[in-house]
Design an enzyme around this catalytic site. Structure first.
Site, PDB file in Angstrom:
ATOM      1  N   ILE A  95      -5.853 -12.066  -7.472  1.00  0.00           N
ATOM      2  CA  ILE A  95      -5.546 -11.970  -8.842  1.00  0.00           C
ATOM      3  C   ILE A  95      -4.438 -10.525  -8.950  1.00  0.00           C
ATOM      4  CG2 ILE A  95      -6.115 -11.101 -11.341  1.00  0.00           C
ATOM      5  CD1 ILE A  95      -8.596 -12.687 -10.676  1.00  0.00           C
TER       6      ILE A  95
ATOM      7  N   THR B  53      -9.939 -11.145  -4.441  1.00  0.00           N
ATOM      8  CA  THR B  53      -9.267 -10.045  -4.216  1.00  0.00           C
ATOM      9  C   THR B  53      -8.518  -9.846  -5.477  1.00  0.00           C
ATOM     10  OG1 THR B  53      -8.921 -10.104  -1.823  1.00  0.00           O
ATOM     11  CG2 THR B  53      -7.436  -8.449  -3.110  1.00  0.00           C
ATOM     12  N   CYS B  54      -8.365  -8.459  -6.174  1.00  0.00           N
ATOM     13  CA  CYS B  54      -7.953  -8.238  -7.306  1.00  0.00           C
ATOM     14  C   CYS B  54      -7.080  -6.871  -7.068  1.00  0.00           C
ATOM     15  CB  CYS B  54      -8.766  -8.162  -8.570  1.00  0.00           C
ATOM     16  SG  CYS B  54      -7.963  -7.796  -9.945  1.00  0.00           S
ATOM     17  N   ILE B  55      -5.770  -6.971  -7.435  1.00  0.00           N
ATOM     18  CA  ILE B  55      -5.064  -5.627  -6.906  1.00  0.00           C
ATOM     19  C   ILE B  55      -4.274  -5.345  -8.274  1.00  0.00           C
ATOM     20  CG2 ILE B  55      -4.987  -5.707  -4.573  1.00  0.00           C
ATOM     21  CD1 ILE B  55      -2.045  -6.576  -4.959  1.00  0.00           C
TER      22      ILE B  55
END
Length: 124
Positions: free
Chosen positions: A76, A103-105
């Site tokens: 994301i 994963t979220c960045i």
């Protein structure tokens, strides 16, 4: 190894990439932004945009012969980590348990200045 490029009839065609690429055992879904079937950004907040991205990915997964139950990894990209909590509320509500790896960045910039993009990898 066979490589199959897949485009969902439910999503606008994009000349720069395929909606998904299928190899034996895996499907790699391109990032989906909060756009409708005509390619227009849907109105609303991060929750509405998260729901649209996930709906778009559902279309791509279905066309590729998979589903959210077989998704192994989600990435994301958020315009602002200030949207993290609200995005998670919608994500938790819409995805089946157990959830895939994720994963979220915060991204420096997203296409069409949208606030979110979501991509997925699924088993066939």
């Amino acid at each position: 190894m066979s490589v199959q490029k897949i485009n969902s009839p439910e999503r606008p065609l994009v000349p720069m990439y395929s909606h998904a690429v299928k190899i034996p055992g895996l499907i790699f879904c391109s990032g989906q932004t909060p756009v409708d079937s005509a390619g227009n950004v849907v109105p609303g907040d991060i929750k509405a945009h998260t729901a649209q991205c996930l709906s778009n990915l559902t279309d791509v997964l279905k066309t590729a012969g998979s589903s959210w139950d077989k998704v192994v990894k989600v990435n994301i990209y958020l315009k602002s980590m200030g949207d993290y909590a609200a995005m998670n509320e919608e994500y938790i509500k819409l995805l089946p348990d157990p959830k895939p790896a994720r994963t979220c960045i915060q991204a420096g910039g997203l296409p069409f200045d949208v606030d979110i993009e979501i991509e997925a990898i699924a088993a066939v």
